[in-house]
Design an enzyme around this catalytic site. Structure first.
Site, short mmCIF file in Angstrom:
data_model
loop_
_atom_site.label_atom_id
_atom_site.label_comp_id
_atom_site.label_asym_id
_atom_site.label_seq_id
_atom_site.Cartn_x
_atom_site.Cartn_y
_atom_site.Cartn_z
CB SER A 133 2.48 -11.62 -4.15
OG SER A 133 2.97 -10.44 -3.60
CE LYS B 104 7.45 -16.49 4.30
NZ LYS B 104 6.37 -16.50 5.24
CE1 TYR C 179 7.53 -14.53 -3.19
CE2 TYR C 179 7.16 -12.16 -3.22
CZ TYR C 179 6.72 -13.44 -2.95
OH TYR C 179 5.46 -13.62 -2.45
N GLY D 128 13.24 0.03 -2.89
CA GLY D 128 12.25 -0.85 -3.51
C GLY D 128 10.85 -0.72 -2.93
CG ASP D 129 9.64 -0.45 1.27
OD1 ASP D 129 9.37 -1.62 0.93
OD2 ASP D 129 10.07 -0.15 2.40
CG ASP E 31 5.95 -27.63 4.66
OD1 ASP E 31 7.17 -27.40 4.63
OD2 ASP E 31 5.09 -26.74 4.82
CB SER F 228 13.01 -25.68 3.08
OG SER F 228 11.95 -24.96 2.49
CB THR G 165 5.01 -8.47 -5.07
OG1 THR G 165 6.25 -7.88 -5.28
CG2 THR G 165 5.01 -9.84 -5.66
CE LYS H 226 4.52 -16.23 -4.75
NZ LYS H 226 4.02 -17.58 -4.48
C1 WQD Z 1 5.50 -3.07 5.32
C2 WQD Z 1 5.84 -1.62 5.59
C3 WQD Z 1 8.11 -1.02 5.13
C4 WQD Z 1 9.93 -3.43 8.30
C5 WQD Z 1 5.98 -7.71 1.56
C6 WQD Z 1 6.49 -8.29 0.28
C7 WQD Z 1 5.38 -8.38 -0.73
C8 WQD Z 1 4.18 -9.11 -0.16
C9 WQD Z 1 3.76 -8.52 1.12
C10 WQD Z 1 4.30 -11.51 -0.48
C11 WQD Z 1 6.72 -1.01 4.51
C12 WQD Z 1 7.80 -0.88 6.61
C13 WQD Z 1 9.04 -2.83 7.43
C14 WQD Z 1 10.60 -2.63 9.26
C15 WQD Z 1 9.40 -0.71 8.44
N1 WQD Z 1 4.44 -10.47 0.20
N2 WQD Z 1 8.79 -1.49 7.50
N3 WQD Z 1 10.30 -1.30 9.29
O1 WQD Z 1 7.31 -4.80 1.81
O2 WQD Z 1 4.87 -4.14 2.00
O3 WQD Z 1 5.47 -6.41 1.35
O4 WQD Z 1 4.89 -8.49 2.01
O5 WQD Z 1 4.21 -11.64 -1.63
O6 WQD Z 1 5.87 -9.01 -1.84
O7 WQD Z 1 7.52 -7.47 -0.21
O8 WQD Z 1 5.85 -5.73 3.70
O9 WQD Z 1 6.06 -5.98 6.13
O10 WQD Z 1 8.17 -5.76 4.76
O11 WQD Z 1 6.69 -3.78 5.05
O12 WQD Z 1 9.20 0.50 8.52
O13 WQD Z 1 11.44 -3.10 10.04
O14 WQD Z 1 6.59 -1.56 6.80
O15 WQD Z 1 8.94 0.02 4.68
O16 WQD Z 1 6.31 0.31 4.34
P1 WQD Z 1 5.94 -5.16 2.17
P2 WQD Z 1 6.74 -5.38 4.96
#
Ligand code: WQD
Length: 338
Positions: free
Chosen positions: A126, A86, A151, A296-297, A32, A35, A128, A155
């Site tokens: 992921s 990440k 990101y 993006g969600d 590791d 960072s 993703t 992957k």
């Molecule tokens: C979860 C839900 C948000 C924060 C991420 C990465 C993805 C993968 C998994 C690694 C969503 C909602 C979030 C907040 C909220 N990781 N939310 N308020 O975006 O599903 O995925 O982790 O590869 O690539 O993008 O995870 O935990 O950010 O969000 O309402 O303050 O919670 O809109 O619906 P996500 P998240």
């Protein structure tokens, strides 16, 4: 004992995997560069496991550092590769940082694996890679859509690099596509340590509960889902860590294999369900508000994990409520001890 290199072993999923490797009788060795992790996690791991863990401060993008390590260490049974940047948002602002770090480290590792005849690779991919899926439940056969961020693209490209290297006979690989890892070790001694303002839901929420942040904003409540909030497959990090051990054991029995596995629970939960469950299991009332959708969600995605069950003999055992309880235990530990 079989030596298993864990790159990024001081990180969230890496540290939990080190614990499960020891529990399964392997000898994990952490590489590791700290960072995006804290060196104190090593002491925590050693306390939890009641043994010393070998750690090397190595940046996997530095080929010479890595080559020296491979030369001196010898007899490496396998590699679990977590070390990567990440943060989705940061990758949009600084794509080169992501392409350089995530791809060069993987290519350096594969080159050295080939030269040292280390065959087994477990790779941290992921969900993703599915982008905006056509169906809510995705199997490994669901198409990989255009990545929504640099990101995500690293992957996707990494998966291709691994598949091509396995076709060339350089390695055997299990590519694990994680859904949403949450929680912490039930001991309360290791867990997630986000730098700065957390992007992800659970670390943000636990910081609100701890009084470090004012209010949780739920991003959107008019999605086409039963309660209007997004649906995800939240998996306990301990279950996820165990999947890496099963993947390694599968590679041992199947030399030359290369395959991809969804690692999720197979259950979707909405943001509101998660928040309500956190309040219930921890007997806490959270300050929350509904805000704009986050760009993006995707509205809903969860895993079909049948393949991991059939082939890796792995299944999630812990519930979302378990994970939310453990996440809060960890946050409380941090508040009192860090
Ligand atoms: C979860 C839900 C948000 C924060 C991420 C990465 C993805 C993968 C998994 C690694 C969503 C909602 C979030 C907040 C909220 N990781 N939310 N308020 O975006 O599903 O995925 O982790 O590869 O690539 O993008 O995870 O935990 O950010 O969000 O309402 O303050 O919670 O809109 O619906 P996500 P998240």
């Amino acid at each position: 004992m079989k030596k298993v290199i864990v790159t990024g072993g001081a990180g969230f999923i890496g540290s939990h995997t080190v614990v499960e490797l020891v529990n399964a009788g392997y000898e994990p060795i952490i590489l590791d560069n700290f960072s995006n992790s804290d060196e104190r996690i090593i002491k925590q791991l050693e306390q939890l496991l009641d043994q010393e863990i070998e750690v090397h401060n190595i940046d996997c993008t530095k080929e010479q550092q890595l080559a020296r390590f491979f030369l001196l260490e010898g007899n490496i049974h396998g590699i679990i590769h977590f070390a990567a940047h990440k943060a989705v948002g940061e990758s949009v602002k600084d794509p080169l940082k992501y392409y350089r770090n995530n791809l060069i480290s993987l290519m350096n590792l594969i080159k050295l694996m080939k030269e040292s005849e280390v065959k087994n690779l477990v790779f941290s991919s992921s969900c993703t890679v599915y982008g905006e899926p056509d169906t809510t439940v995705v199997t490994e056969k669901s198409p990989r859509k255009e990545a929504a961020s640099p990101y995500g693209n690293t992957k996707r490209i990494s998966e291709d690099i691994i598949i091509d290297s396995s076709i060339a006979g350089d390695l055997s690989a299990a590519v694990l596509r994680y859904f949403n890892p949450i929680g912490a070790h039930p001991s309360g001694l290791i867990g997630e340590l986000p730098l700065g303002v957390p992007n992800n839901l659970v670390p943000y929420l636990t910081q609100v509960a701890a009084g470090q942040r004012e209010c949780l904003t739920i991003f959107g409540d008019d999605y086409d889902t039963p309660d209007g909030t997004c649906i995800r497959d939240y998996i306990h990090v301990v279950d996820l860590a165990k999947a890496h051990v099963n993947a390694l054991q599968w590679l041992e029995k199947n030399p030359g294999a290369c395959d991809t596995f969804n690692i999720g629970t197979g259950n979707g939960h909405s943001v509101l369900e998660l928040v309500n469950s956190f309040e219930k299991v921890n007997d806490i009332s959270l300050n929350r508000t509904i805000g704009e959708k986050r760009p993006g969600d995707v509205s809903a995605i969860y895993a079909d994990s049948e393949k991991a069950e059939q082939i890796l003999n792995w299944q999630a055992e812990l519930s979302m409520a378990d994970a939310l309880k453990d996440a809060w235990t960890w946050q409380t530990y941090l508040k009192n001890n860090w």
